[in-house]
Motif scaffolding. Structure first.
Motif, PDB file in Angstrom:
ATOM      1  N   LEU A 186       0.868  -1.346   0.112  1.00 46.26           N
ATOM      2  CA  LEU A 186       0.088   0.359  -0.355  1.00 46.26           C
ATOM      3  C   LEU A 186       0.968   1.432  -0.396  1.00 46.26           C
ATOM      4  O   LEU A 186       0.303   3.109  -0.542  1.00 46.26           O
ATOM      5  CB  LEU A 186      -0.944   0.085   1.239  1.00 46.26           C
ATOM      6  N   TYR A 188       3.231   1.265  -1.307  1.00 48.59           N
ATOM      7  CA  TYR A 188       4.497   1.254  -2.372  1.00 48.59           C
ATOM      8  C   TYR A 188       2.784   1.751  -3.493  1.00 48.59           C
ATOM      9  O   TYR A 188       3.825   3.012  -4.538  1.00 48.59           O
ATOM     10  CB  TYR A 188       4.825  -0.002  -3.266  1.00 48.59           C
ATOM     11  N   GLY A 189       1.734   1.412  -3.179  1.00 49.71           N
ATOM     12  CA  GLY A 189       0.807   1.643  -3.820  1.00 49.71           C
ATOM     13  C   GLY A 189       0.209   3.807  -3.999  1.00 49.71           C
ATOM     14  O   GLY A 189       0.498   4.390  -5.008  1.00 49.71           O
ATOM     15  N   ALA A 190       0.793   4.447  -2.594  1.00 45.80           N
ATOM     16  CA  ALA A 190       0.704   5.559  -2.441  1.00 45.80           C
ATOM     17  C   ALA A 190       1.982   6.804  -3.124  1.00 45.80           C
ATOM     18  O   ALA A 190       0.936   8.175  -3.250  1.00 45.80           O
ATOM     19  CB  ALA A 190       0.133   6.091  -0.885  1.00 45.80           C
ATOM     20  N   GLY A 192       4.307   5.375  -5.197  1.00 43.32           N
ATOM     21  CA  GLY A 192       4.976   4.902  -6.624  1.00 43.32           C
ATOM     22  C   GLY A 192       6.325   4.503  -6.082  1.00 43.32           C
ATOM     23  O   GLY A 192       6.770   4.007  -7.371  1.00 43.32           O
TER      24      GLY A 192
ATOM     25  N   PHE B  48      -0.826  -1.625  -8.816  1.00 45.87           N
ATOM     26  CA  PHE B  48       0.039  -0.778  -8.149  1.00 45.87           C
ATOM     27  C   PHE B  48       1.730  -0.480  -9.113  1.00 45.87           C
ATOM     28  O   PHE B  48       1.343   0.715  -9.619  1.00 45.87           O
ATOM     29  CB  PHE B  48       0.638  -0.882  -7.048  1.00 45.87           C
ATOM     30  N   MET B  51      -0.178   0.918 -12.203  1.00 40.01           N
ATOM     31  CA  MET B  51      -0.595   1.791 -12.471  1.00 40.01           C
ATOM     32  C   MET B  51       0.013   3.273 -12.220  1.00 40.01           C
ATOM     33  O   MET B  51       0.212   4.144 -13.188  1.00 40.01           O
ATOM     34  CB  MET B  51      -1.540   2.296 -11.122  1.00 40.01           C
ATOM     35  N   HIS B  52       1.371   2.626 -11.651  1.00 38.37           N
ATOM     36  CA  HIS B  52       2.751   3.699 -11.968  1.00 38.37           C
ATOM     37  C   HIS B  52       3.191   3.587 -12.747  1.00 38.37           C
ATOM     38  O   HIS B  52       4.451   4.684 -13.443  1.00 38.37           O
ATOM     39  CB  HIS B  52       3.669   3.602 -10.604  1.00 38.37           C
ATOM     40  N   ASN B  54       6.001   1.444 -13.533  1.00 40.61           N
ATOM     41  CA  ASN B  54       7.378   0.778 -13.106  1.00 40.61           C
ATOM     42  C   ASN B  54       7.077  -0.394 -12.705  1.00 40.61           C
ATOM     43  O   ASN B  54       6.742  -1.107 -12.903  1.00 40.61           O
ATOM     44  CB  ASN B  54       8.300   2.018 -12.463  1.00 40.61           C
TER      45      ASN B  54
END
Lengths: 504, 99
Positions: A186, A188-190, A192, B48, B51-52, B54
């Motif tokens: 999470l 990492y998701g928040a 990047g 994620f 999404m990002h 990378n």
């Protein structure tokens, strides 16, 4: 797209290489047929590997080595003063553990080479975890330290309790790892990024408002709380400590704590420093719960290992105070207390191992009754250790607590300092019970039916006390007094570690 | 597709795993539930990562798979050792250590 190999600073990485190289050498030496080699040379090689790691750490002191720098990103491992302090603590604890388990049953059951190789691997994981500047490295370090410890807990395979403690520790430890991993995902998701500096940049803009980030931080703290036995995630601690072979318990108690707190300091104070207003109150409440639960839980224990387990929960609460304030003073206080905690606990565990071999009482408090008269060389280190854990003046534990309270007050958490003092007052009740048993009660002589039967195949020679146990007990006890009277050498090291994270 | 769906599935799987660890009594099933929790995190990491844009999350997920395999190996090893000693394979029966 062309990929370049990352730049590896071999000199900086050398403390970990010594541990992992040592693990391989020990594993191979354990295959030799000669009994002398297996029982003498293998532990000796393990001590050499821990000593080499310690020496290389001293050599690298002040170099601030950044290892594994891939192009265009930060180093994934930093060997700054904080990591090196954790390395020193782990290496000292490792040497003591090898000495304690030299003539113990556990390495005999599990084969000598494997036992010490697992110990060295776990130590390497601890160093990697404390130095991790990247979420992937952090998780890998955590698992590298945990997985060998699960096996080490279960090494006395013919003893039911050892297997049970291994399985319990595995299930609860893995649950903790899974929660921790979800938290990392999470974060990492928040933000990047998996690099702590990238996370700090990503988190700077949206601190306080991002649900994803806050949930991630919460889950990560829970996961690390499992490893550092912070209440309410401490339930595995008494069972794990009691069931595991005592030398392994000693290693688990001191080294795991050092690694978990090293990682917690780095993750929270570097990566998530901008979210400090969000996580600091949460951690302060956890610290309070931990101090109360640990100290109250220890009051009714009759087994020394369980007593030390509950006491280690309480000590984790004191240590959290240094993390809460997120200042350079807080980091130094935590590191100082971790070093002190290592000495106090090693002295206590060395005495427990010695009495376990001498008496039929196992780790019950009856095993130390009356040793003030019969074995003063064991009674003094245990007395010093208990008084130091309680925080009496002229012991290192007092200086450590003083330092932690100073950091808490300096960071605006005066009430947390008061909680530490109240917790120490409660703790005197059970620490002094052990001291009273040693000096004021008569030795329990008769062998009763409740005493644990000796396992078949145990070394009869192991029933007599041995010099290496006295060495560990007396050296750790003497160090506790020495750093209680002259704390400045350790103080300087801790201050350097405190500065390494770049906090105020 | 919206990332929220992936996250919802991942959170659901994580909760199923966590509930399984809490209520099931057989260590083998508990190990399975632990795998569910780790794989929920993997799903989140990969979503994620997409999404990002990378690759960090994908690398992380591959490493998690390796680690999960190691954990299960150790768990199964201990279960086999208990079975050989004729100990009950049921976590509620493990009462030698208590408190």
């Amino acid at each position: 797209m062309k990929h370049e190999a990352p730049n590896i600073d071999w000199a900086g990485l050398s403390p970990v290489i010594a541990l992992l190289g040592g693990a391989i050498v020990v594993l191979l030496a354990g295959l030799l047929r000669s009994r002398l080699v297996r029982e003498r040379a293998v532990p000796f090689l393990a001590i050499v590997a821990f000593g080499a790691s310690l020496g290389l750490g001293i050599w690298q002191w002040g170099e601030d080595a950044q290892v594994f720098i891939a192009k265009g990103s930060q180093a994934t491992l930093a060997f700054d003063e904080l990591t090196l302090m954790v390395t020193f603590i782990v290496a000292v604890a490792g040497i003591a553990t090898v000495l304690l388990s030299w003539r113990a049953l556990a390495p005999r059951e599990a084969a000598h080479g494997e036992f010490y190789a697992l110990l060295l691997t776990s130590a390497a994981g601890m160093v990697a975890m404390a130095g991790a500047q990247n979420l992937v490295t952090l998780f890998l370090g955590l698992e590298l330290l945990s997985v060998p410890l699960y096996v080490l807990c279960a090494t006395e395979m013919r003893r039911e309790r050892s297997l049970e403690s291994g399985l319990k520790y595995l299930i609860i430890g893995s649950t903790g790892s899974a929660v921790f991993l979800y938290g990392l995902a999470l974060i990492y998701g928040a933000t990047g990024g998996t690099d702590l500096r990238e996370i700090a940049t990503g988190a700077a803009g949206e601190a306080g408002g991002d649900v994803l980030l806050l949930t991630g931080i919460g889950l990560t703290i829970v996961g690390l709380g499992f490893k550092a036995s912070v209440a309410p995630f401490h339930q595995w601690t008494p069972d794990g400590y009691e069931g595991a072979p005592t030398p392994v318990t000693a290693f688990m108690a001191v080294a795991t704590k050092a690694a978990a707190f090293g990682a917690m300091l780095r993750l929270l104070d570097v990566g998530l420093i901008d979210a400090q207003p969000d996580w600091a109150p949460l951690l302060a409440i956890l610290a309070t719960i931990t101090i109360v639960v640990g100290n109250v839980g220890a009051l009714g224990q009759s087994s020394l290992k369980r007593l030390l387990a509950w006491s280690s929960v309480a000590q984790a609460g004191y240590l959290l105070a240094g993390v809460v304030v997120a200042s350079s003073l807080g980091v130094s206080a935590t590191v100082f207390y971790l070093a002190v905690y290592t000495m106090m606990n090693l002295a206590a565990f060395a005495v427990i191992v010695a009495r376990e071999r001498e008496t039929p009482w196992g780790d019950d408090i009856a095993s130390v009754a009356g040793i003030g008269v019969s074995r003063p060389a064991l009674a003094w280190p245990l007395t010093i250790s208990m008084l130091s854990l309680a925080g009496l003046p002229a012991t290192a534990g007092f200086i450590g607590k003083f330092y932690l309270i100073d950091a808490a007050v300096d960071g605006g958490y005066t009430w947390l300092g008061i909680v530490i003092v109240i917790g120490s007052m409660i703790s005197l009740a059970y620490y002094l019970r052990v001291v009273a048993a040693m000096w004021m009660r008569a030795e329990v002589a008769a062998v009763s039916a409740t005493a644990q039967p000796r396992l078949a195949g145990a070394d009869p020679e192991a029933e007599r006390p041995q010099w290496e146990l006295y060495l560990v007990a007396i050296a750790a006890g003497a160090a506790t007094i020495f750093f209680g009277v002259i704390p400045s050498p350790l103080f300087d090291l801790a201050t350097a570690a405190g500065r390494s994270l770049g906090l105020l | 597709m919206n990332i929220n769906w992936y996250l919802a599935v991942s959170a659901l799987v994580f909760c199923i795993g966590a509930a399984g660890v809490l209520v099931r009594r057989n260590p083998l099933v508990i190990l399975l539930c632990l795998e569910l929790m780790l794989n929920a995190a993997n799903l989140a990491l990969i979503a994620f990562s997409r999404m990002h844009g990378n690759g960090d999350g994908q690398v992380f997920a591959v490493i998690v798979m390796v680690v999960a395999a190691c954990e299960v190996c150790i768990g199964l090893g201990i279960v086999v050792a208990m079975y050989r000693r004729r100990l009950p394979i049921d976590v509620d029966e493990m009462r030698e250590l208590h408190g």
